[in-house]
Design an enzyme around this catalytic site. Structure first.
Site, short mmCIF file in Angstrom:
data_model
loop_
_atom_site.label_atom_id
_atom_site.label_comp_id
_atom_site.label_asym_id
_atom_site.label_seq_id
_atom_site.Cartn_x
_atom_site.Cartn_y
_atom_site.Cartn_z
N SER A 1 0.94 -1.12 -0.10
CA SER A 1 -0.04 0.08 0.07
C SER A 1 0.75 1.09 0.01
O SER A 1 1.96 1.26 0.67
CB SER A 1 -0.92 0.08 1.21
OG SER A 1 -1.77 1.33 1.37
N TYR B 1 -2.43 -1.89 9.84
CA TYR B 1 -2.61 -1.93 8.63
C TYR B 1 -1.38 -1.54 7.83
O TYR B 1 -0.60 -2.37 7.05
CB TYR B 1 -3.90 -1.12 7.75
CG TYR B 1 -4.06 -1.48 6.42
CD1 TYR B 1 -4.22 -2.53 5.76
CD2 TYR B 1 -3.57 -0.53 5.39
CE1 TYR B 1 -4.64 -2.75 4.45
CE2 TYR B 1 -3.62 -0.58 3.93
CZ TYR B 1 -4.37 -1.60 3.44
OH TYR B 1 -4.18 -1.87 2.22
N LYS C 1 1.75 -3.83 6.19
CA LYS C 1 2.22 -3.42 4.64
C LYS C 1 3.66 -3.29 4.50
O LYS C 1 4.47 -3.45 3.51
CB LYS C 1 1.44 -2.50 3.94
CG LYS C 1 -0.04 -2.71 3.84
CD LYS C 1 -0.28 -4.18 2.91
CE LYS C 1 -1.73 -4.36 2.57
NZ LYS C 1 -1.97 -5.62 1.77
#
Length: 273
Positions: free
Chosen positions: A137, A150, A154
């Site tokens: 991401s 999150y 990533k």
């Protein structure tokens, strides 16, 4: 005539994974589409009964991943492109997340991609070729309140994938870190796990909601041409930002970090290491 390639795509039942699978099948290539729930793929399987193989898989289960990869190779004959796309979102402040939530999140977003990478490598190495696309991401460039875990998953995958690329290039295997921008992948609806909330963060939550607004981003299909071209490049890059707006945002984050480093350079240089 170019022979059909074999693809393994995780998280293929919705969002980017589904969009990738549709595009690949349209080219005549074959796809093993992995997801915890493959029911949403029924219509696609009806359209491509001979080239789509849905496969139930929880990527957090390492032994299940190895079995799934072996089954994929047996079905396709070889693996040409592996897309590590499975993932979810743990939404909440760092203090609000439970241990079980954090571990479950990283089991999918980080360890799941590692298990898939480890499982496919013996096959790719034996055939002397193959591509691994690690879907990370643009958020891996820096932490953001409420989605820190999150970004952490990533970022961890980003770092491991840099190492992996160096380790496997001599075997004819390429690894590209695909830094996806903000697309409407249902991550904030079907792919979300929300923590409990503490009132101390209510004001910050409101500020974030106002900053982000209602824009859920462009459709995932709009990112597909870039990824499809990436998958055909003879000498693909080790990392690629997907999204014009996201490209600008990543560069802005990096400039801000560089400015911070330079501002405190005198203090940094006081230590000899």
């Amino acid at each position: 005539m170019t022979p059909a390639r074999g693809w393994l795509i995780t998280g293929a039942s919705r969002g980017l994974g589904r969009a990738f699978a549709e595009a690949v099948l349209a080219t005549g290539d074959r796809v093993v589409a992995c997801a915890r729930d493959v029911a949403p793929l029924a219509d696609l399987q009806a359209e491509y009964p001979h080239t789509l193989i849905p496969l139930v898989l929880d990527v957090s289960d390492r032994s299940a991943v190895r079995d799934a990869v072996d089954r994929a190779v047996a079905a396709l004959g070889r693996l040409d492109v592996v897309v590590n796309n499975a993932g979810g979102l743990l939404y909440g402040m760092v203090e609000e997340a439970t241990e079980d939530q954090i571990r479950a999140h990283l089991d999918v977003n980080f360890f799941g991609a590692v298990w898939v990478s480890q499982a496919v490598l013996p096959h790719l190495r034996a055939q002397g070729s193959g591509r691994i696309l690690q879907v990370t991401s643009m958020g891996a460039a820096g932490g953001m309140a409420s989605v820190g875990f999150y970004g952490a998953g990533k970022a961890a995958l980003d770092t491991v994938s840099e190492a992996l690329a160096m380790e496997v290039e001599r075997f004819g295997v390429t690894v590209t870190i695909v830094e996806m921008g903000g697309y409407d992948t249902e991550l904030f609806t079907k792919g979300i796990t929300a923590t409990g909330t503490l009132p101390h963060y209510d004001a910050l939550r409101a500020e974030l909601a106002e900053m982000w607004g209602e824009d859920s981003g462009p459709a995932p299909e709009t990112a597909v041409p870039v990824v499809m071209e990436l998958a055909t490049l003879p000498d693909p890059p080790r990392r690629l930002i997907v999204g014009s707006r996201s490209y600008d945002q990543v560069q802005e984050l990096r400039r801000a970090r560089d400015e911070l480093y330079r501002a405190w350079e005198p203090l940094s240089r006081q230590a000899p290491g």
